[in-house]
Design a protein around this motif. Structure first.
Motif, PDB file in Angstrom:
ATOM      1  N   THR A 131      18.428 -11.958 -75.846  1.00  0.00           N
ATOM      2  CA  THR A 131      18.549 -11.172 -77.079  1.00  0.00           C
ATOM      3  C   THR A 131      19.389 -11.904 -78.107  1.00  0.00           C
ATOM      4  N   ARG A 132      20.477 -12.514 -77.642  1.00  0.00           N
ATOM      5  CA  ARG A 132      21.328 -13.259 -78.560  1.00  0.00           C
ATOM      6  C   ARG A 132      20.574 -14.429 -79.180  1.00  0.00           C
ATOM      7  N   ALA A 133      19.750 -15.115 -78.378  1.00  0.00           N
ATOM      8  CA  ALA A 133      18.967 -16.232 -78.898  1.00  0.00           C
ATOM      9  C   ALA A 133      17.884 -15.740 -79.857  1.00  0.00           C
ATOM     10  N   THR A 134      17.264 -14.591 -79.530  1.00  0.00           N
ATOM     11  CA  THR A 134      16.227 -14.036 -80.408  1.00  0.00           C
ATOM     12  C   THR A 134      16.792 -13.693 -81.778  1.00  0.00           C
ATOM     13  N   LEU A 135      17.998 -13.153 -81.780  1.00  0.00           N
ATOM     14  CA  LEU A 135      18.635 -12.766 -83.040  1.00  0.00           C
ATOM     15  C   LEU A 135      19.307 -13.932 -83.752  1.00  0.00           C
ATOM     16  N   GLY A 136      19.341 -15.099 -83.110  1.00  0.00           N
ATOM     17  CA  GLY A 136      19.959 -16.267 -83.728  1.00  0.00           C
ATOM     18  C   GLY A 136      21.466 -16.279 -83.664  1.00  0.00           C
ATOM     19  N   LEU A 137      22.054 -15.427 -82.798  1.00  0.00           N
ATOM     20  CA  LEU A 137      23.511 -15.341 -82.725  1.00  0.00           C
ATOM     21  C   LEU A 137      24.129 -16.437 -81.877  1.00  0.00           C
ATOM     22  N   ASP A 138      23.307 -17.296 -81.283  1.00  0.00           N
ATOM     23  CA  ASP A 138      23.827 -18.405 -80.491  1.00  0.00           C
ATOM     24  C   ASP A 138      23.941 -19.688 -81.310  1.00  0.00           C
ATOM     25  N   ARG A 139      23.568 -19.630 -82.585  1.00  0.00           N
ATOM     26  CA  ARG A 139      23.629 -20.812 -83.439  1.00  0.00           C
ATOM     27  C   ARG A 139      24.980 -20.902 -84.139  1.00  0.00           C
ATOM     28  N   PRO A 140      25.308 -22.073 -84.705  1.00  0.00           N
ATOM     29  CA  PRO A 140      26.577 -22.189 -85.457  1.00  0.00           C
ATOM     30  C   PRO A 140      26.652 -21.167 -86.586  1.00  0.00           C
ATOM     31  N   LEU A 141      27.876 -20.765 -86.935  1.00  0.00           N
ATOM     32  CA  LEU A 141      28.085 -19.704 -87.914  1.00  0.00           C
ATOM     33  C   LEU A 141      27.498 -20.066 -89.273  1.00  0.00           C
ATOM     34  N   ALA A 142      27.655 -21.317 -89.700  1.00  0.00           N
ATOM     35  CA  ALA A 142      27.128 -21.734 -91.006  1.00  0.00           C
ATOM     36  C   ALA A 142      25.610 -21.622 -91.035  1.00  0.00           C
ATOM     37  N   ASP A 143      24.957 -22.016 -89.944  1.00  0.00           N
ATOM     38  CA  ASP A 143      23.499 -21.901 -89.876  1.00  0.00           C
ATOM     39  C   ASP A 143      23.063 -20.435 -89.925  1.00  0.00           C
ATOM     40  N   GLN A 144      23.808 -19.584 -89.228  1.00  0.00           N
ATOM     41  CA  GLN A 144      23.489 -18.157 -89.242  1.00  0.00           C
ATOM     42  C   GLN A 144      23.609 -17.587 -90.658  1.00  0.00           C
ATOM     43  N   TYR A 145      24.657 -17.991 -91.378  1.00  0.00           N
ATOM     44  CA  TYR A 145      24.872 -17.473 -92.730  1.00  0.00           C
ATOM     45  C   TYR A 145      23.762 -17.910 -93.669  1.00  0.00           C
ATOM     46  N   LEU A 146      23.389 -19.187 -93.636  1.00  0.00           N
ATOM     47  CA  LEU A 146      22.317 -19.677 -94.500  1.00  0.00           C
ATOM     48  C   LEU A 146      20.990 -19.005 -94.155  1.00  0.00           C
ATOM     49  N   SER A 147      20.749 -18.826 -92.861  1.00  0.00           N
ATOM     50  CA  SER A 147      19.527 -18.152 -92.437  1.00  0.00           C
ATOM     51  C   SER A 147      19.524 -16.696 -92.902  1.00  0.00           C
ATOM     52  N   TYR A 148      20.697 -16.051 -92.843  1.00  0.00           N
ATOM     53  CA  TYR A 148      20.804 -14.656 -93.287  1.00  0.00           C
ATOM     54  C   TYR A 148      20.560 -14.549 -94.791  1.00  0.00           C
ATOM     55  N   LEU A 149      21.122 -15.473 -95.559  1.00  0.00           N
ATOM     56  CA  LEU A 149      20.893 -15.477 -97.008  1.00  0.00           C
ATOM     57  C   LEU A 149      19.413 -15.638 -97.326  1.00  0.00           C
ATOM     58  N   ARG A 150      18.770 -16.591 -96.668  1.00  0.00           N
ATOM     59  CA  ARG A 150      17.334 -16.800 -96.912  1.00  0.00           C
ATOM     60  C   ARG A 150      16.542 -15.548 -96.545  1.00  0.00           C
ATOM     61  N   GLY A 151      16.918 -14.941 -95.438  1.00  0.00           N
ATOM     62  CA  GLY A 151      16.204 -13.743 -95.001  1.00  0.00           C
ATOM     63  C   GLY A 151      16.378 -12.582 -95.962  1.00  0.00           C
ATOM     64  N   VAL A 152      17.617 -12.367 -96.436  1.00  0.00           N
ATOM     65  CA  VAL A 152      17.884 -11.239 -97.337  1.00  0.00           C
ATOM     66  C   VAL A 152      17.097 -11.383 -98.632  1.00  0.00           C
ATOM     67  N   PHE A 153      17.131 -12.563 -99.218  1.00  0.00           N
ATOM     68  CA  PHE A 153      16.473 -12.747-100.509  1.00  0.00           C
ATOM     69  C   PHE A 153      14.964 -12.931-100.377  1.00  0.00           C
ATOM     70  N   SER A 154      14.472 -12.981 -99.130  1.00  0.00           N
ATOM     71  CA  SER A 154      13.022 -12.982 -98.914  1.00  0.00           C
ATOM     72  C   SER A 154      12.541 -11.664 -98.320  1.00  0.00           C
TER      73      SER A 154
END
Length: 328
Positions: A67-90
Motif C-alpha cells: 500500500t505504501r508503494a502504491t501510494l508513493g510513500l516509499d519515495r524520497p520526500l522531494a519526489d513525493q512533493y513534486l508528484s503531488y503538485l503535478r497531480g493536484v494541478f492535473s
C-alpha cells in the motif's frame, strides 16, 4: 525604457481596479500554493505510519508495504512533493487508503450535494441579511421606533450567537419531529433543503443584517443623501442608487469572512441531517485515519474559502472604486 513600454505601464496604472485585480490574483495563486504545500505536509506530520494507522495494527506487513508503494510513500520526500503538485494541478488528488478509490472520484460523487447546500445557504444569507438590515436602518433612523429597534437587536444577536449544530437540532425538533413539515434527515426534493439551509444561513444572515443596519444609518447622515433628498428624488431611488452601493463595501468585507465559515460549517450540518455530501465523508475519513482522503478534503475546502475571499474583494472593487481595498 521605450515609449511603448511607458504607454503600456501608464494604461495599466491608470486603471486601479485592474492593478488591484492583478495583485489579488497573484496573492490568490501564492495562497493556493501554500495551501497545497500545507495539505501535503499534513500526512507527513502525523505521528506514526499513516498507512499502518489506516489499515489497522493487525494488517500484514507485506500489505502495508504494498500500500505504501502504491501510494508513493516509499519515495524520497522531494519526489513525493513534486508528484503531488503535478497531480493536484492535473486533477489527481491521490488515492484513498481505505477504499482504494481515487480521492477525485469521492469528491465528484459528494461535492455537488455540498455545493448545492452551501450555494443555497449563501443565497438565503444575502437575500435576507442585506434587505433586512437596510430596512431596520431606515425605519429606526434618528431614534425612531425604539421598540422595534430593540427587538431587532435582541433577535439578531441571539441568532448570530447560536452554533449551527444547536440551531440544527432545534429546527429538527420543532419543524420535523413535532410538526412533521420537513424530513428529519436525508430525503430528496426542495423540502429536504429547508432545514439544513436554514441551519447554515440564519447566523450569518443575522450578522450581515446587524452590520447593514449600522452602515445604513451612517450613510443616511452623509451629505450626498441630504443632497439627493433636497432634489426631491423618490425614496426608492435614494435608497437603492445612493445608499445601497455605499453600504455594501463594509458588508461584503465581513461577508467574505462569514461565508468562509459557512462553507466550513457544512461539515457539522451535513452530519446532523445525514446529508449525502462531503461532510459525512470527512468524519468517516478522520475516524478511519484515511489521511489521503482528509488531505483532499482540506485542499478542496481551503481552495473554496480562498476563492470566496477573492470574489468578495473583486466585487468590492467593482462596486466602490474609491474603496481603500484598492490600495492593498
Amino acid at each position: 525604457m521605450s515609449t511603448a513600454t511607458h504607454a503600456g505601464v501608464g494604461r495599466f496604472t491608470a486603471h486601479p481596479r485592474m492593478a488591484f485585480a492583478a495583485r489579488r490574483l497573484r496573492r490568490f495563486v501564492l495562497s493556493l500554493l501554500a495551501l497545497v504545500t500545507a495539505s501535503f505536509a499534513m500526512i507527513h506530520l502525523v505521528p506514526g505510519d499513516p498507512v499502518r494507522a489506516a489499515l489497522g495494527p493487525s494488517a500484514p506487513q507485506d500489505l502495508v508495504e504494498r500500500t505504501r508503494a502504491t501510494l508513493g510513500l516509499d519515495r524520497p520526500l522531494a519526489d513525493q512533493y513534486l508528484s503531488y503538485l503535478r497531480g493536484v494541478f492535473s486533477g489527481d488528488l491521490g488515492t484513498s487508503i481505505m477504499s482504494r478509490e481515487p480521492v477525485g472520484v469521492v469528491l465528484e460523487q459528494r461535492l455537488p450535494a455540498t455545493a448545492g447546500l452551501a450555494g443555497a445557504a449563501l443565497a438565503l444569507t444575502l437575500a435576507v441579511g442585506i434587505p433586512l438590515g437596510m430596512a431596520a436602518g431606515v425605519l429606526g433612523r434618528d431614534g425612531r421606533r425604539p421598540g422595534s429597534d430593540f427587538a431587532f437587536t435582541v433577535v439578531t444577536g441571539l441568532f448570530s450567537a447560536l452554533p449551527e449544530f444547536l440551531l440544527a437540532v432545534g429546527l429538527v425538533y420543532a419543524l420535523a419531529v413535532s410538526l412533521g413539515w420537513f424530513p428529519v434527515a436525508g430525503g430528496t426534493g426542495p423540502g429536504a433543503y429547508v432545514l439544513p439551509v436554514l441551519s447554515l444561513a440564519v447566523g450569518p444572515a443575522a450578522v450581515i443584517a446587524r452590520l447593514m443596519r449600522v452602515e445604513t444609518r451612517r450613510a443616511l447622515r452623509e451629505d450626498y443623501v441630504r443632497t439627493a433628498r433636497s432634489k426631491r428624488l423618490r425614496r426608492r431611488v435614494i435608497y437603492l442608487r445612493h445608499v445601497l452601493p455605499n453600504v455594501l463595501t463594509a458588508t461584503l468585507t465581513v461577508s467574505g469572512l462569514l461565508l468562509g465559515g459557512l462553507i466550513a460549517g457544512t461539515v457539522v450540518v451535513e452530519n446532523v441531517f445525514a446529508w449525502p455530501g462531503v461532510g459525512g465523508a470527512i468524519v468517516t475519513a478522520i475516524t478511519g485515519k484515511d489521511y489521503a482522503l482528509v488531505q483532499g478534503f482540506v485542499l478542496v475546502y481551503g481552495a473554496a474559502i480562498l476563492t470566496v475571499n477573492l470574489l468578495v474583494d473583486l466585487a468590492i472593487a467593482a462596486i466602490d472604486p474609491r474603496s481603500s481595498i484598492l490600495e492593498r
